[in-house]
Enzyme design. Structure first.
Site, PDB file in Angstrom:
ATOM      1  N   ASN A  16      15.942  -6.051   5.774  1.00 33.79           N
ATOM      2  CA  ASN A  16      16.930  -6.397   4.760  1.00 33.79           C
ATOM      3  C   ASN A  16      18.290  -6.556   5.419  1.00 33.79           C
ATOM      4  OD1 ASN A  16      18.964  -4.086   4.083  1.00 33.79           O
ATOM      5  ND2 ASN A  16      16.994  -3.047   4.357  1.00 33.79           N
ATOM      6  N   HIS A  72       2.871  -6.185   3.653  1.00 42.66           N
ATOM      7  CA  HIS A  72       1.672  -5.359   3.859  1.00 42.66           C
ATOM      8  C   HIS A  72       0.515  -6.313   4.172  1.00 42.66           C
ATOM      9  CE1 HIS A  72       3.722  -1.786   2.424  1.00 42.66           C
ATOM     10  NE2 HIS A  72       4.140  -2.469   1.366  1.00 42.66           N
ATOM     11  N   HIS A  93       9.438  -4.227   7.474  1.00 45.50           N
ATOM     12  CA  HIS A  93      10.511  -4.224   6.477  1.00 45.50           C
ATOM     13  C   HIS A  93      11.749  -4.860   7.103  1.00 45.50           C
ATOM     14  CE1 HIS A  93      14.390  -2.124   5.568  1.00 45.50           C
ATOM     15  NE2 HIS A  93      14.112  -2.581   4.369  1.00 45.50           N
TER      16      HIS A  93
END
Length: 293
Positions: free
Chosen positions: A131, A119, A129
């Site tokens: 992963n 952020h 994001h």
């Protein structure tokens, strides 16, 4: 499979180290703008542990969080390697989603991965994001993950760069991968109760297992390797853009949308909390400040 597990776990640590170094370099080189007088941000690193239902060691990882930096208002880069037995709810969810027979008879699991959420201070610099992970049970193994861009102020050229870079890393594995994983991300990162996507998409896969572990792992590695070249140039381009209070307000509202998705729909959040992983590490993805209208 023991060697493959060790190899995957070590790779996620390597990727984590590369990202942490790149993000701290962004902090060091931020010499303009409203936050340039702040100390360059650094990650605070905490070891996380997980205890099984029997009280035995069940793995853990590293939680690395930077707060209040020049570029990043809050960013977390977590890695974990956890193992043990799945509880009844997790077993039922696994059987319903993957149709794995025998989970109740042998509910052992092992999982390793990296999870990142950033952020930003400047509302023109996009949140993001990423992963990647490997999951094993005695009944099946698979890989998953990807990355998606979450700007509160959208720029078409930024979206194009993010997607073009991911496609370039995926195409060597077969040109069918990028279109499929893009659609998967569009569907997965959708918020039904808002009738809109969380951001401008990216790529995502889950339950990926062709039976060729080496090939599937290499694909997963390239999902991770694509992240920095897809994202860092966007931060460098937008981190000094002048912004208004209206821009900051739009950022806080968008963060509220992000929090809703992660708390209501995200599988990783649900799995982490249901299997007893460190709650602070699981909820690292939540923004430092958010707003609802």
């Amino acid at each position: 499979m023991k060697q493959q597990k060790s190899t995957a776990s070590a790779w996620f640590r390597t990727l984590r180290d590369e990202i942490v170094k790149a993000f701290e370099t962004l902090e060091d080189t931020q010499t303009e703008g409203a936050f340039a007088d702040l100390p360059a941000g650094r990650f605070e690193v905490t070891e996380t542990t997980r205890t099984g239902d029997d009280g035995e060691d069940a793995g853990g990882g590293l939680m690395s969080v930077m707060r209040g930096g020049r570029v990043f208002e809050k960013v977390g880069v977590n890695i974990s390697t956890v193992y043990g037995t799945l509880g009844a709810r997790a077993q039922a969810a696994m059987m319903a989603r993957k149709g794995l027979d025998g989970m109740a008879d042998d509910p052992r699991f092992w999982a390793a991965g990296i999870s990142l959420v950033a952020h930003m201070q400047n509302p023109h610099a996009p949140a993001v994001h990423m992963n990647t992970r490997m999951f094993w049970t005695p009944h099946a193994w698979w890989f998953g993950g990807g990355s998606d861009l979450n700007p509160c102020i959208e720029y078409d050229e930024d979206t194009a760069h993010f997607h073009k870079t991911q496609k370039a890393w995926l195409d060597p594995h077969g040109e069918s991968h990028y279109p499929k994983l893009k659609v998967w991300a569009d569907e997965y990162f959708y918020i039904p109760h808002r009738n809109r996507a969380r951001g401008v998409g990216g790529v995502f896969m889950d339950d990926h297992c062709t039976g060729d572990w080496a090939a599937d792992f290499t694909l997963t590695q390239d999902l991770g390797r694509a992240f920095l070249p897809a994202y860092v140039p966007l931060v460098e381009k937008r981190r000094n853009t002048e912004w208004s209070e209206a821009d900051k307000d739009a950022q806080l509202v968008h963060r509220g949308l992000y929090a809703e998705y992660n708390l209501v729909y995200d599988r990783g959040t649900k799995f982490g909390l249901e299997t007893g992983h460190d709650a602070n590490a699981v909820l690292m993805s939540l923004p430092p400040l958010a707003k609802w209208v």
